[in-house]
Design an enzyme around this catalytic site. Structure first.
Site, mmCIF file in Angstrom:
data_model
loop_
_atom_site.group_PDB
_atom_site.id
_atom_site.type_symbol
_atom_site.label_atom_id
_atom_site.label_comp_id
_atom_site.label_asym_id
_atom_site.label_seq_id
_atom_site.Cartn_x
_atom_site.Cartn_y
_atom_site.Cartn_z
ATOM 1 N N ASP A 1 -4.045 7.972 14.590
ATOM 2 C CA ASP A 1 -5.229 7.310 15.129
ATOM 3 C C ASP A 1 -4.834 6.496 16.347
ATOM 4 O O ASP A 1 -3.690 6.046 16.464
ATOM 5 C CB ASP A 1 -5.879 6.401 14.085
ATOM 6 C CG ASP A 1 -7.359 6.149 14.363
ATOM 7 O OD1 ASP A 1 -7.894 6.715 15.348
ATOM 8 O OD2 ASP A 1 -7.979 5.387 13.617
ATOM 9 N N GLY A 2 -5.775 6.346 17.237
ATOM 10 C CA GLY A 2 -5.597 5.509 18.416
ATOM 11 C C GLY A 2 -6.661 4.439 18.431
ATOM 12 O O GLY A 2 -7.733 4.607 17.850
ATOM 13 N N GLU B 1 -4.863 8.014 21.259
ATOM 14 C CA GLU B 1 -4.966 9.150 20.329
ATOM 15 C C GLU B 1 -3.856 10.158 20.612
ATOM 16 O O GLU B 1 -3.213 10.671 19.688
ATOM 17 C CB GLU B 1 -6.338 9.825 20.443
ATOM 18 C CG GLU B 1 -7.515 8.971 20.053
ATOM 19 C CD GLU B 1 -7.699 8.761 18.562
ATOM 20 O OE1 GLU B 1 -6.906 9.296 17.756
ATOM 21 O OE2 GLU B 1 -8.653 8.047 18.194
ATOM 22 N N ASP C 1 -8.958 11.791 13.532
ATOM 23 C CA ASP C 1 -10.402 11.633 13.684
ATOM 24 C C ASP C 1 -10.813 11.767 15.151
ATOM 25 O O ASP C 1 -11.954 11.506 15.509
ATOM 26 C CB ASP C 1 -10.878 10.308 13.083
ATOM 27 C CG ASP C 1 -10.238 9.081 13.725
ATOM 28 O OD1 ASP C 1 -9.576 9.212 14.767
ATOM 29 O OD2 ASP C 1 -10.395 7.982 13.161
ATOM 30 N N HIS D 1 -13.168 6.453 9.203
ATOM 31 C CA HIS D 1 -13.785 5.421 8.360
ATOM 32 C C HIS D 1 -14.615 6.027 7.236
ATOM 33 O O HIS D 1 -15.695 5.536 6.910
ATOM 34 C CB HIS D 1 -14.617 4.465 9.210
ATOM 35 C CG HIS D 1 -13.869 3.931 10.389
ATOM 36 N ND1 HIS D 1 -12.831 3.042 10.265
ATOM 37 C CD2 HIS D 1 -13.964 4.218 11.713
ATOM 38 C CE1 HIS D 1 -12.337 2.780 11.466
ATOM 39 N NE2 HIS D 1 -13.003 3.483 12.354
ATOM 40 N N ASP E 1 -5.476 3.969 11.150
ATOM 41 C CA ASP E 1 -6.403 3.112 11.900
ATOM 42 C C ASP E 1 -5.937 1.656 11.853
ATOM 43 O O ASP E 1 -5.927 0.964 12.878
ATOM 44 C CB ASP E 1 -7.814 3.248 11.305
ATOM 45 C CG ASP E 1 -8.817 2.356 11.992
ATOM 46 O OD1 ASP E 1 -9.181 2.651 13.150
ATOM 47 O OD2 ASP E 1 -9.248 1.355 11.377
#
Length: 167
Positions: free
Chosen positions: A12-13, A53, A75, A130, A140
């Site tokens: 995740d970024g 990302e 994501d 999420h 995240d």
């Protein structure tokens, strides 16, 4: 970590503020091997969400340098679709230009990522952010923690793979 059968990578970024603004950001990645789970994170100044990302996937693949079956979960449709929809192949064919003839953003990181992807069998899987996936939520958390904390790098040059020991 050589000759492992299956590796799972969650990335995740994060960019503080609007995802399209240039501000502080960070990446988080989790590399799950049969032998260990490695967490990676690094904060950057003057960056964007998409750059973080990409750096997350690059850092994870730096850690997992071997011939193996790898599944990357992210994501980020930006990252996943570039491979699954073969955007990256089209960009390369057009000299790093999109279909509208504008230059592809983040070429430096796409090119760096391609160095790690070459020769590996990678499955690219999009996960909804999420949505309760524990590893995506952890990536995240790592990305946001790296973005918010000190010790940030300037967003240029090769990606730094930084192991973390975050509770």
């Amino acid at each position: 970590m050589k000759n492992l059968e299956k590796i799972q990578i969650y990335t995740d970024g994060s960019c503080l503020g609007n995802q399209f603004s240039i501000s502080d950001g960070g990446y988080g990645a989790i590399v799950i091997t049969p032998d260990e789970t490695i967490e990676l994170a690094q904060g950057y100044r003057d960056t964007t969400n998409n750059r973080m990302e990409l750096r997350a996937v690059i850092a994870a693949l730096q850690t997992a340098q071997f011939e193996s079956d790898i599944t990357v979960f992210s994501d980020s449709k930006y990252v996943i679709d570039a491979f699954n929809l073969r955007w990256i192949d089209s960009w390369i064919k057009r000299g790093w230009r999109k279909s509208n003839r504008k230059p592809v953003e983040n070429q430096d990181l796409w090119k760096e990522l391609l160095e790690y992807v070459h020769g590996l069998k990678i499955r690219w899987v999009w996960v909804k952010g999420h949505s309760g996936n524990a590893f995506n939520e952890r990536a995240d958390f790592l990305a946001n923690t790296a973005a918010a904390n000190g010790n940030k790098r300037t967003d240029y040059g090769n990606t730094v793979c930084t192991r973390v020991d975050v509770p």
